[in-house]
Scaffold this active site. Structure first.
Site, PDB file in Angstrom:
ATOM      1  N   GLY A   1      -4.689   1.887   2.732  1.00 43.06           N
ATOM      2  CA  GLY A   1      -4.741   2.539   4.035  1.00 43.06           C
ATOM      3  C   GLY A   1      -5.412   3.898   3.908  1.00 43.06           C
ATOM      4  O   GLY A   1      -6.619   3.992   3.670  1.00 43.06           O
TER       5      GLY A   1
ATOM      6  N   GLY B   1       1.593   6.172   7.617  1.00 41.29           N
ATOM      7  CA  GLY B   1       1.528   4.780   7.157  1.00 41.29           C
ATOM      8  C   GLY B   1       2.874   4.220   6.742  1.00 41.29           C
ATOM      9  O   GLY B   1       3.895   4.435   7.394  1.00 41.29           O
ATOM     10  N   VAL B   2       2.871   3.489   5.646  1.00 32.61           N
ATOM     11  CA  VAL B   2       4.091   2.856   5.120  1.00 32.61           C
ATOM     12  C   VAL B   2       5.144   3.921   4.817  1.00 32.61           C
ATOM     13  O   VAL B   2       6.326   3.749   5.114  1.00 32.61           O
ATOM     14  CB  VAL B   2       3.778   2.108   3.800  1.00 32.61           C
ATOM     15  N   ASP B   3       4.692   5.011   4.224  1.00 27.22           N
ATOM     16  CA  ASP B   3       5.591   6.093   3.825  1.00 27.22           C
ATOM     17  C   ASP B   3       6.373   6.613   5.044  1.00 27.22           C
ATOM     18  O   ASP B   3       7.619   6.743   5.007  1.00 27.22           O
ATOM     19  CB  ASP B   3       4.713   7.214   3.227  1.00 27.22           C
TER      20      ASP B   3
HETATM   21  N1  APR Z   1       4.660  -2.434   6.531  1.00 29.01           N
HETATM   22  C1  APR Z   1       3.741  -2.998   5.729  1.00 29.01           C
HETATM   23  N2  APR Z   1       2.492  -2.521   5.592  1.00 29.01           N
HETATM   24  C2  APR Z   1       2.152  -1.422   6.296  1.00 29.01           C
HETATM   25  C3  APR Z   1       3.054  -0.752   7.152  1.00 29.01           C
HETATM   26  C4  APR Z   1       4.361  -1.316   7.258  1.00 29.01           C
HETATM   27  N3  APR Z   1       5.288  -0.760   8.046  1.00 29.01           N
HETATM   28  N4  APR Z   1       2.429   0.323   7.701  1.00 29.01           N
HETATM   29  C5  APR Z   1       1.164   0.330   7.187  1.00 29.01           C
HETATM   30  N5  APR Z   1       0.987  -0.726   6.365  1.00 29.01           N
HETATM   31  C6  APR Z   1      -0.200  -1.088   5.558  1.00 29.01           C
HETATM   32  C7  APR Z   1      -1.512  -0.512   5.962  1.00 29.01           C
HETATM   33  O1  APR Z   1      -2.137  -1.351   6.902  1.00 29.01           O
HETATM   34  C8  APR Z   1      -2.282  -0.448   4.649  1.00 29.01           C
HETATM   35  O2  APR Z   1      -2.961  -1.663   4.408  1.00 29.01           O
HETATM   36  O3  APR Z   1       0.019  -0.550   4.258  1.00 29.01           O
HETATM   37  C9  APR Z   1      -1.209  -0.322   3.583  1.00 29.01           C
HETATM   38  C10 APR Z   1      -1.157   1.014   2.861  1.00 29.01           C
HETATM   39  O4  APR Z   1      -1.478   2.066   3.754  1.00 29.01           O
HETATM   40  P1  APR Z   1      -0.884   3.541   3.685  1.00 29.01           P
HETATM   41  O5  APR Z   1       0.515   3.526   4.195  1.00 29.01           O
HETATM   42  O6  APR Z   1      -1.855   4.429   4.346  1.00 29.01           O
HETATM   43  O7  APR Z   1      -0.780   3.844   2.085  1.00 29.01           O
HETATM   44  P2  APR Z   1      -1.898   4.346   1.040  1.00 29.01           P
HETATM   45  O8  APR Z   1      -3.262   3.876   1.367  1.00 29.01           O
HETATM   46  O9  APR Z   1      -1.323   4.038  -0.308  1.00 29.01           O
HETATM   47  O10 APR Z   1      -1.919   5.913   1.250  1.00 29.01           O
HETATM   48  C11 APR Z   1      -0.843   6.687   0.813  1.00 29.01           C
HETATM   49  O11 APR Z   1      -0.576   7.699   2.941  1.00 29.01           O
HETATM   50  O12 APR Z   1       0.802   8.684   4.488  1.00 29.01           O
HETATM   51  C12 APR Z   1       0.494   8.569   3.328  1.00 29.01           C
HETATM   52  O13 APR Z   1       2.294   9.706   2.213  1.00 29.01           O
HETATM   53  C13 APR Z   1       1.369   8.649   2.098  1.00 29.01           C
HETATM   54  O14 APR Z   1      -0.184  10.260   1.327  1.00 29.01           O
HETATM   55  C14 APR Z   1       0.256   8.930   1.143  1.00 29.01           C
HETATM   56  C15 APR Z   1      -0.849   7.982   1.583  1.00 29.01           C
END
Ligand code: APR
Length: 190
Positions: free
Chosen positions: A134, A40-42
């Site tokens: 996400g 995801g974002v990470d």
């Molecule tokens: N920019 C903005 N928003 C994004 C992006 C991006 N590049 N990529 C994904 N998103 C959105 C997703 O659509 C979602 O609505 O960010 C939101 C958060 O999603 P996740 O990244 O899955 O974060 P989260 O739900 O907090 O889960 C965290 O995910 O991979 C991992 O290491 C991270 O274990 C942690 C978990």
């Protein structure tokens, strides 16, 4: 429908886009407790920032299970090759319906702490993704008002932060945040 809301000391703004492209002082990462990257974002942030970001994260102190940041809390690093100066790694809650109150509290807290950390670094602009919505499955319609209310509350106090931008990754996500921002603005609108 307005995509921004003026609060006492700064503005809340909604944009459709990618968090890694935001030219702001600090971007917030939706991280996990180990701060060792993920999907995801990470994943997007670590890919765009380059290996320096992970090196910096791994230098932060960890407990015996490798946890560098508890749920609801944040850690700040530099931003590697990103246009931002800092990455604020924020560990949102994993949503569980049975403990929804706790998850809501932790989601509020993680936004408050991310904003306090940005202010402590003198940041003027901060960009957030929709933390926990996400992989962590927090319902977006519940998360949006919590995130926006924390931003509004932060901007009621004296702070270096003048802009809090929420970066939504798809048009439907932006619509959910728009509706929540409208509700926050109240019947008068702003
Ligand atoms: N920019 C903005 N928003 C994004 C992006 C991006 N590049 N990529 C994904 N998103 C959105 C997703 O659509 C979602 O609505 O960010 C939101 C958060 O999603 P996740 O990244 O899955 O974060 P989260 O739900 O907090 O889960 C965290 O995910 O991979 C991992 O290491 C991270 O274990 C942690 C978990």
């Amino acid at each position: 429908m307005s995509d921004s809301l003026q609060a006492k000391h700064g503005r809340i703004e909604l944009v459709l886009g990618n968090i890694v492209e935001q030219a702001v002082d600090a971007i917030v990462n939706a991280a996990n407790t180990k701060l060792a990257g993920g999907g995801g974002v990470d994943g997007a942030i670590h890919r765009a920032a380059g290996p320096k970001l992970l090196e910096e994260c791994l230098r932060l102190p960890a407990d015996e299970e490798g946890r560098r940041c508890p749920t609801g809390d944040v850690r700040v690093t530099g931003a590697g090759n990103l246009p931002a100066r800092y990455v604020i790694h924020a560990v949102g809650p994993v949503y569980n319906e049975r403990y929804a109150d706790k998850a809501r509290r932790q989601l509020r807290e993680v936004h408050e702490r991310a904003l306090a950390a940005a202010a402590a670094k003198g940041c003027r602009s901060v960009a957030f993704p929709a933390i926990s919505t996400g992989a962590y499955r927090f319902p977006l319609g519940e998360a949006a008002p919590i995130a926006l209310a924390a931003a509004q509350e932060h901007l009621r106090q004296a702070t270096s932060v003048q802009l809090v931008r929420f970066v939504l990754f798809s048009p439907p996500q932006l619509e959910v945040f728009r509706a929540a921002l409208k509700a926050l603005a109240g019947p008068e609108g702003v």
